[in-house]
Write a protein that holds these residues in place. Structure first.
Motif, PDB file in Angstrom:
ATOM      1  N   LEU A 173       0.827  -1.206   0.000  1.00 20.23           N
ATOM      2  CA  LEU A 173       0.000   0.000   0.000  1.00 20.23           C
ATOM      3  C   LEU A 173       0.857   1.250   0.000  1.00 20.23           C
ATOM      4  CD1 LEU A 173      -2.901  -0.862   2.495  1.00 20.23           C
ATOM      5  CD2 LEU A 173      -2.873  -1.036   0.006  1.00 20.23           C
ATOM      6  N   SER A 174       1.846   1.302   0.886  1.00 22.40           N
ATOM      7  CA  SER A 174       2.688   2.486   0.988  1.00 22.40           C
ATOM      8  C   SER A 174       4.066   2.101   1.506  1.00 22.40           C
ATOM      9  CB  SER A 174       2.034   3.499   1.941  1.00 22.40           C
ATOM     10  OG  SER A 174       2.879   4.601   2.187  1.00 22.40           O
ATOM     11  N   ASN A 175       5.063   2.119   0.606  1.00 21.79           N
ATOM     12  CA  ASN A 175       6.452   1.838   0.976  1.00 21.79           C
ATOM     13  C   ASN A 175       6.559   0.579   1.828  1.00 21.79           C
ATOM     14  OD1 ASN A 175       9.258   2.306   1.080  1.00 21.79           O
ATOM     15  ND2 ASN A 175       9.062   3.405   3.032  1.00 21.79           N
ATOM     16  N   PHE A 176       5.852  -0.455   1.431  1.00 22.43           N
ATOM     17  CA  PHE A 176       5.778  -1.692   2.210  1.00 22.43           C
ATOM     18  C   PHE A 176       7.093  -2.462   2.146  1.00 22.43           C
ATOM     19  CE2 PHE A 176       3.987  -6.214   2.427  1.00 22.43           C
ATOM     20  CZ  PHE A 176       3.988  -6.217   3.817  1.00 22.43           C
ATOM     21  N   GLN A 177       7.705  -2.672   3.315  1.00 28.48           N
ATOM     22  CA  GLN A 177       8.924  -3.460   3.410  1.00 28.48           C
ATOM     23  C   GLN A 177       8.783  -4.446   4.563  1.00 28.48           C
ATOM     24  OE1 GLN A 177      12.629  -1.209   3.429  1.00 28.48           O
ATOM     25  NE2 GLN A 177      11.625   0.557   2.482  1.00 28.48           N
ATOM     26  N   TYR A 178       9.230  -5.644   4.324  1.00 28.66           N
ATOM     27  CA  TYR A 178       9.161  -6.634   5.394  1.00 28.66           C
ATOM     28  C   TYR A 178      10.341  -7.592   5.271  1.00 28.66           C
ATOM     29  CZ  TYR A 178       7.266 -10.007   1.973  1.00 28.66           C
ATOM     30  OH  TYR A 178       7.083 -10.846   0.907  1.00 28.66           O
ATOM     31  N   THR A 179      10.687  -8.187   6.368  1.00 21.21           N
ATOM     32  CA  THR A 179      11.749  -9.179   6.370  1.00 21.21           C
ATOM     33  C   THR A 179      11.183 -10.479   6.938  1.00 21.21           C
ATOM     34  OG1 THR A 179      14.016  -9.671   7.099  1.00 21.21           O
ATOM     35  CG2 THR A 179      12.617  -8.479   8.643  1.00 21.21           C
ATOM     36  N   TYR A 180      11.722 -11.592   6.479  1.00 28.20           N
ATOM     37  CA  TYR A 180      11.182 -12.861   6.925  1.00 28.20           C
ATOM     38  C   TYR A 180      12.244 -13.940   6.980  1.00 28.20           C
ATOM     39  CZ  TYR A 180      10.911 -14.202   1.915  1.00 28.20           C
ATOM     40  OH  TYR A 180      11.189 -14.495   0.609  1.00 28.20           O
ATOM     41  N   VAL A 181      11.928 -14.966   7.753  1.00 28.61           N
ATOM     42  CA  VAL A 181      12.762 -16.157   7.857  1.00 28.61           C
ATOM     43  C   VAL A 181      11.957 -17.331   7.331  1.00 28.61           C
ATOM     44  CG1 VAL A 181      13.911 -17.775   9.425  1.00 28.61           C
ATOM     45  CG2 VAL A 181      14.061 -15.324   9.851  1.00 28.61           C
ATOM     46  N   GLY A 182      12.537 -18.069   6.384  1.00 28.98           N
ATOM     47  CA  GLY A 182      11.927 -19.301   5.916  1.00 28.98           C
ATOM     48  C   GLY A 182      12.515 -20.470   6.684  1.00 28.98           C
ATOM     49  N   PHE A 183      11.669 -21.347   7.201  1.00 31.27           N
ATOM     50  CA  PHE A 183      12.182 -22.448   8.007  1.00 31.27           C
ATOM     51  C   PHE A 183      11.206 -23.624   7.960  1.00 31.27           C
ATOM     52  CE2 PHE A 183       9.526 -19.828  10.623  1.00 31.27           C
ATOM     53  CZ  PHE A 183       8.884 -20.665  11.512  1.00 31.27           C
TER      54      PHE A 183
END
Length: 276
Positions: free
Chosen positions: A84-94
């Motif tokens: 929607l607005s400057n969407f940034q996310y970090t994630y761990v795959g496990f």
């Protein structure tokens, strides 16, 4: 530190031992996305929004995502993400047996997989993509454990708060139904409900921001006003009908609450009724 203006993906070397929790990668996602259909994955994906706003689409509905929102994508459960607005996310795959154990233990499923207000974890998550691939798994495991622990702690607190509110509401209901009983007290209620009276007092004050005695008097005086408005003009009778054995004490409480005596209230109410 790596540049957080671009996508970053750190893979865990395949030669590392798997164990019962296998970390696959740590990713910082900055690419803006449109919802273009459902996606499914074969592993777990623990995410946290670090900037901006987005939407998580699930078969059960849409969830607003903002900075500090933690959300878990589950194996074989369809999902979609939209910026929607400057969407940034970090994630761990496990993946692994412990991953399943976490979701089972903390009752996380496709109906309950979004958790808000974890802004204090954002900086810790950002560091996850800054380590070399040789130690990424170590830090990522810490992220997984810490985040699940925070979610679990909040759930425990929520259940505790819920139980306290239910208990406080029982006390309020008991007062509302029995305020005409002159023997009514926190002690009699605690015996009737099988609770410690000190615990009931603390919980009631905490949840309703008023102590038990004040609430009981408020209920009784409000009822006294209603009786007077209905035509009762004897202070003694009104006092007894509202749970007060002593009319003088009733008058004292009444004046303290309404800044006028019961007699004055009766006279004023009579005048108002005559003018109608």
């Amino acid at each position: 530190m790596k540049n957080f203006d671009d996508n970053v993906c750190t893979f865990v070397p395949s030669h590392l031992p798997y164990g019962d929790l296998q970390v696959m990668h740590v990713v910082l996602e900055t690419k803006q996305m449109n919802f273009d259909g459902w996606k499914t994955i074969s592993h777990y994906k623990l995410n946290i929004c670090i900037e901006g706003e987005g939407v998580l689409h699930t078969p059960n509905g849409e969830h607003a995502i903002k900075k500090g929102t933690v959300f878990l994508c589950l194996p074989s459960v369809p999902f979609g993400l939209q910026s929607l607005s400057n969407f940034q996310y970090t994630y761990v795959g496990f993946m692994g047996e412990r991953a399943q154990a976490f979701t089972h233990r903390f009752k996380i499923n496709e109906n309950d997989c979004v958790f808000n207000n974890f802004e204090h974890l954002v900086e810790m998550w950002k560091k996850g993509v800054a380590f070399s691939s040789e130690i990424t798994d170590v830090y990522a495991e810490g992220l997984i454990h810490c985040t699940f622990a925070e979610i679990a702690a909040r759930n425990v607190q929520f259940e505790s708060d819920k139980k306290e509110m239910q208990t406080a509401s029982l006390v309020k209901k008991y007062v509302n139904e029995n305020f005409t009983d002159s023997t009514l007290s926190l002690s009699t209620i605690s015996k009737a409900l099988s609770y410690n009276s000190k615990y009931l007092s603390n919980v009631f004050s905490k949840k309703f921001n008023v102590n038990f005695k004040q609430y009981l008097n408020d209920v009784r005086i409000n009822n006294a006003c209603n009786l007077i408005k209905k035509g009762f003009n004897s202070v003694k009778d009104v006092a007894f009908l509202c749970g007060y054995n002593d009319p003088l004490y009733f008058s004292k409480i009444f004046k303290k609450k309404l800044d006028c005596s019961p007699t004055e209230f009766i006279l004023e109410t009579s005048k108002q009724n005559e003018r109608k």
